[in-house]
Design a protein around this motif. Structure first.
Motif, PDB file in Angstrom:
ATOM      1  N   THR A  67      28.798  23.714  30.513  1.00  0.00           N
ATOM      2  CA  THR A  67      28.472  23.102  29.223  1.00  0.00           C
ATOM      3  C   THR A  67      27.175  23.665  28.666  1.00  0.00           C
ATOM      4  N   ARG A  88      38.284  24.470  25.745  1.00  0.00           N
ATOM      5  CA  ARG A  88      39.407  24.688  26.654  1.00  0.00           C
ATOM      6  C   ARG A  88      39.142  25.983  27.399  1.00  0.00           C
ATOM      7  N   SER A  98      42.710  22.854  31.176  1.00  0.00           N
ATOM      8  CA  SER A  98      41.504  22.078  31.470  1.00  0.00           C
ATOM      9  C   SER A  98      40.562  22.254  30.295  1.00  0.00           C
ATOM     10  N   THR A  99      39.912  21.153  29.925  1.00  0.00           N
ATOM     11  CA  THR A  99      39.004  21.166  28.786  1.00  0.00           C
ATOM     12  C   THR A  99      37.678  20.559  29.200  1.00  0.00           C
ATOM     13  N   LEU A 100      36.606  21.310  29.012  1.00  0.00           N
ATOM     14  CA  LEU A 100      35.266  20.811  29.285  1.00  0.00           C
ATOM     15  C   LEU A 100      34.867  19.917  28.116  1.00  0.00           C
ATOM     16  N   GLU A 111      29.209  17.699  34.740  1.00  0.00           N
ATOM     17  CA  GLU A 111      30.219  18.059  33.745  1.00  0.00           C
ATOM     18  C   GLU A 111      31.335  17.017  33.714  1.00  0.00           C
ATOM     19  N   TRP A 113      35.339  16.712  32.497  1.00  0.00           N
ATOM     20  CA  TRP A 113      36.507  17.531  32.169  1.00  0.00           C
ATOM     21  C   TRP A 113      37.729  16.667  31.899  1.00  0.00           C
ATOM     22  N   TRP A 115      41.872  17.282  32.184  1.00  0.00           N
ATOM     23  CA  TRP A 115      42.864  18.213  32.724  1.00  0.00           C
ATOM     24  C   TRP A 115      44.275  17.731  32.427  1.00  0.00           C
TER      25      TRP A 115
END
Length: 190
Positions: A67, A88, A98-100, A111, A113, A115
């Motif tokens: 991030t 993503r 997966s998306t941060l 972090e 996430w 998913w």
């Protein structure tokens, strides 16, 4: 400028700034991260879009979350991350991704996430630095979590925590998509 261009520029700026703050040469960071010096030069010059694995290795070596490495604007007191700014970082043609969502740096990288794993798909991860911990919460489907070769079934509504300084992975052996939220906490560099 496209979103990818913004991310590439942010990664270049943030990587170089943090490397210099820590007093690492390119060679020292390359050795610490297990990434070639040439790749680091390309990243710092915003001439490449590195793989997620490369960004994770560099972030771990710098004691930074993905991030923060990809952050357009550094260090506001309250940071709102609208859905369109979530990043993503992994996806497959079948629809897994997966998306941060967000992350912070206190006391070390943390972090958040989101998913989605489609049936029959999975993702493996190399060990993170000693002291790294992950938490997952499955909201749909049943996740197969593998930690150091042992498999754990994590059904919807269940959470799991583990130390992720060992090989680990996420897999969907079921017939419906797995939806999960994950946090990763990396210790501050010593």
């Amino acid at each position: 400028m496209t979103d990818l261009d913004h991310l590439t520029q942010s990664l270049a700026r943030n990587l170089k700034r943090r490397r210099q703050e820590l007093g690492y040469t390119l060679d020292a960071l390359a050795a610490r991260a297990g990434v070639s010096r040439g790749m680091l030069i390309q990243i710092e010059q915003a001439r490449t879009n590195p793989s997620v694995g490369t960004v994770v290795k560099v972030g771990d070596a710098l004691g930074m979350s993905i991030t923060t490495l990809l952050d357009y604007d550094q260090e506001p007191q309250v940071r709102l991350v609208p859905a369109e700014q979530a990043v993503r970082l992994w996806s497959t043609e079948a629809g897994s991704h997966s998306t941060l969502l967000a992350g912070v740096e206190a006391p070390g990288p943390l972090e958040l996430w989101s998913w989605r794993l489609m049936p029959g798909e999975g993702s493996q991860s190399d060990p993170h630095p000693m002291g790294t911990a992950e938490m997952v919460h499955v909201s749909a489907g049943e996740l197969t979590l593998t930690v150091e070769g042992t498999e754990y079934r994590v059904p919807a509504g269940t959470s799991a925590t583990f130390e992720s300084n060992v090989p680990h992975g996420y897999r969907n052996d079921g017939g419906e998509p797995v939806e999960m939220t994950m946090t990763v906490s990396v210790p501050a560099p010593r």
